[in-house]
Design an enzyme around this catalytic site. Structure first.
Site, short mmCIF file in Angstrom:
data_model
loop_
_atom_site.label_atom_id
_atom_site.label_comp_id
_atom_site.label_asym_id
_atom_site.label_seq_id
_atom_site.Cartn_x
_atom_site.Cartn_y
_atom_site.Cartn_z
N CYS A 1 0.85 -1.19 0.07
CA CYS A 1 -0.05 0.09 0.00
C CYS A 1 1.01 1.17 -0.17
O CYS A 1 1.59 1.49 0.85
CB CYS A 1 -0.96 -0.03 1.07
SG CYS A 1 -2.00 1.53 1.30
N GLU B 1 -4.54 -8.56 -3.16
CA GLU B 1 -4.72 -8.18 -1.98
C GLU B 1 -4.08 -7.00 -1.76
O GLU B 1 -2.93 -6.73 -1.85
CB GLU B 1 -4.42 -9.52 -1.29
CG GLU B 1 -4.83 -9.37 0.45
CD GLU B 1 -3.49 -8.99 1.22
OE1 GLU B 1 -3.39 -8.89 2.35
OE2 GLU B 1 -2.12 -8.84 0.59
N ARG C 1 -8.44 -10.32 10.70
CA ARG C 1 -7.66 -9.52 9.67
C ARG C 1 -8.62 -9.13 8.55
O ARG C 1 -9.20 -9.55 7.76
CB ARG C 1 -6.74 -10.44 9.31
CG ARG C 1 -5.51 -9.83 8.62
CD ARG C 1 -4.53 -10.96 8.22
NE ARG C 1 -3.21 -10.43 7.78
CZ ARG C 1 -2.31 -9.94 8.51
NH1 ARG C 1 -2.29 -10.40 9.62
NH2 ARG C 1 -1.17 -9.48 8.01
N ARG D 1 -8.87 -7.12 5.10
CA ARG D 1 -8.21 -7.02 3.99
C ARG D 1 -8.91 -6.70 2.67
O ARG D 1 -10.00 -7.17 2.64
CB ARG D 1 -7.03 -8.00 3.51
CG ARG D 1 -5.88 -8.07 4.72
CD ARG D 1 -4.99 -7.04 4.62
NE ARG D 1 -3.69 -7.08 5.49
CZ ARG D 1 -3.75 -6.54 6.42
NH1 ARG D 1 -4.90 -6.15 7.34
NH2 ARG D 1 -2.82 -6.73 7.26
#
Length: 575
Positions: A86, A130, A177, A179
């Protein structure tokens, strides 16, 4: 008529330790990873690459900066996957008359774009990526711009794209988590041709919706077009507005976006942190928190307000809320972060309370389980426990990829997928050594070169092992070198970190321990090496030892029921 062969050629970028590969292979045997790339730019020691090759082999593996990999060196494929970092995805116009665009230097999304663009007519039918959950909301100064750039650039290359922000725990998986998962397909592909009404695809009919059922929140629909060149999108998308227009589920086709906010719908089995832990007796001593350290951990986990001073000299009050201490065993775990490893007290590391009342950190094998990797997937002679934790902090939850992979396969082939490598969720509380992990290793797992003069390092790992009755006489004789063999590997705890062992003390039943040895080599061998008459060729761990010194007399220590104790030298010699 012969049945058509189902085959999906996969290229994996930013591969890490292979989470996409494990998930896709768990979905169907049709997925075959033919080429992969893993390069960690900030370190000389390429831990993830070492693990990837140890588990999957070196064929088709590239450990090279993707910026330097030529597109023609990447084989043609059907599906491109990757967990790209990212970053700031802003773009600028090039000086060339072609009117092309260039991304911010070092931003790896533009390497994906470059590869897809240069593949031309041979670009893959499908892409699957992802990223972090905040991708649809970044940057803070221009909400949603980065995601708009990604969607627009994929649209310009001919892809329709759907996405979902998924919390793995919402669908029964063992870790909370969140994502962002992005799935794209060329409009003339088998899946692309099946799409009709974009809103129905998002909410009911699409690959993501079939994999992870949800209900849309009332009043959350957002529908708009991403207009202009990529440079224009970078400069002006959503400028001056407070909120991102992207919901956590959506679809983009020909730059038209339809999105909603999704609420998970799931009533199946649920995994917990406690259900993925190993037996307390198998936990090495250095993972337990000493009693005199507990107050430091409690402070880090607790609520606090601290006065701080900024770089400009302004005083401000830093505050943070309390966290559960210890972590609940009845719920999915918190998100694993890259700083999970190491013994230092930390707010973010997991701590569990054992049945005996002691507190401890999580083992690498447990962190792997929370990401749904196979046990000891990251075990490697050259990779420390701290780095194994780091690798899991960077990894994805393989079960998410598995479910999306199954759904994609069904859309392509109109049949249920079959895999010989499904992801198992029933975990053994007493995991034992799996020799298959070392099948391709051509060198000893550990080599320590002895010195004529030595200083005992009490921070090094010591393995204490029971000496079988038929071997006691051998270990009671005074010889400078010896060989110790364990029980069969299926009874040797896999939680013992072979690459960390340094010393060894034989445990004589009824006496205890006395003699200290240096482990020169740890390897796979057999009992027949010591007792040829036994004809016992069952594989075992074998330690080649060199005598160092002895305690004044035998001392009793407690072994686990598996007849071993993994501890630190100082815990024995300081007593």
């Amino acid at each position: 008529m012969a049945k058509k062969r189902c085959h999906i050629r996969v290229v994996e970028l930013f591969a890490g330790v292979g989470g996409f590969r494990i998930g896709l292979e768990g979905a169907s045997d049709a997925y075959e990873t033919i080429w992969n790339n893993q390069w960690e730019p900030s370190t000389q020691h390429q831990d993830a690459s070492l693990v990837y090759q140890a588990r999957f082999g070196s064929k088709g593996h590239s450990n090279k900066d993707i910026n330097l990999v030529k597109t023609e060196d990447i084989p043609d494929h059907d599906l491109l996957v990757g967990g790209f970092p990212c970053q700031d995805y802003s773009v600028a116009a090039t000086l060339s008359r072609s009117g092309g665009i260039e991304g911010k230097k070092g931003v790896l999304w533009w390497q994906i774009y470059r590869i897809l663009k240069e593949k031309g007519d041979k670009r893959p039918q499908y892409v699957f990526f992802e990223n972090v959950d905040r991708l649809t909301n970044s940057p803070a100064t221009q909400r949603g711009r980065d995601f708009a750039i990604i969607l627009a650039s994929l649209s310009d290359l001919g892809y329709a794209v759907e996405w979902r922000i998924i919390n793995a725990a919402d669908y029964g998986m063992p870790q909370r988590r969140r994502r962002t998962y992005i799935l794209g397909y060329l409009r003339d592909s088998i899946v692309g041709q099946k799409m009709e009404r974009i809103e129905d695809w998002v909410e009911y009919d699409g690959v993501m919706a079939r994999a992870f059922e949800f209900r849309p929140k009332a009043g959350s629909v957002s529908e708009f077009d991403i207009k202009g060149t990529l440079e224009m999108v970078s400069d002006g998308f959503n400028k001056g507005k407070k909120d991102s227009p992207f919901g956590n589920a959506g679809m983009m086709s020909d730059r038209h976006v339809y999105s909603v906010d999704a609420e998970a719908v799931y009533d199946g089995p649920r995994q917990t942190l406690g259900g993925n832990l190993v037996d307390e007796n198998l936990v090495p001593e250095d993972f337990f928190i000493p009693k005199d350290e507990l107050s430091k951990w409690e402070y880090e986990k607790g609520a606090k307000k601290i006065e701080r001073v900024s770089k400009e000299g302004y005083k401000y009050l830093f505050s943070e809320g309390g966290m559960a201490f210890p972590d609940s065993l009845e719920q999915p775990s918190r998100t694993i972060i890259t700083g999970e490893g190491g013994t230092a007290p930390s707010r973010f590391k997991h701590v569990v309370k054992t049945k005996s009342g002691r507190y401890r950190r999580l083992l690498p094998i447990e962190l792997e389980r929370l990401n749904m990797f196979p046990d000891n997937h990251t075990l490697h002679p050259e990779v420390s426990d701290g780095r194994r934790a780091f690798l899991m902090g960077n990894a994805l939850v393989c079960g998410i990829v598995e479910q999306i992979g199954k759904s994609l396969y069904q859309f392509i082939y109109d049949e249920a997928p079959v895999s010989s490598r499904p992801i198992f969720t029933n975990r053994d509380v007493k995991p034992m050594l799996d020799l298959g992990l070392f099948a391709d290793e051509g060198k000893p797992l550990v080599v320590n070169r002895p010195k004529k003069q030595y200083t005992l390092d009490k921070t090094k790992h010591l393995l204490i092992g029971l000496v079988k009755k038929d071997n006691e006489k051998y270990f009671l004789t005074e010889e400078p070198t010896k060989v110790y063999y364990t029980g069969q590997t299926k009874t040797f705890p896999s939680t013992v970190a072979i690459n960390k062992l340094y010393y060894f003390m034989p445990y004589i039943k009824g006496k205890g321990v006395r003699d200290l040895y240096l482990i020169r080599v740890a390897r796979i061998g057999t009992k027949a090496e010591i007792h040829p008459e036994s004809n016992d060729e069952e594989p075992r761990m074998v330690f080649e030892l060199e005598y160092l010194e002895s305690l004044p007399d035998y001392e009793m220590v407690s072994l686990t029921r598996y007849y071993y104790k993994d501890t630190l030298l100082g815990r024995i010699f300081n007593n």
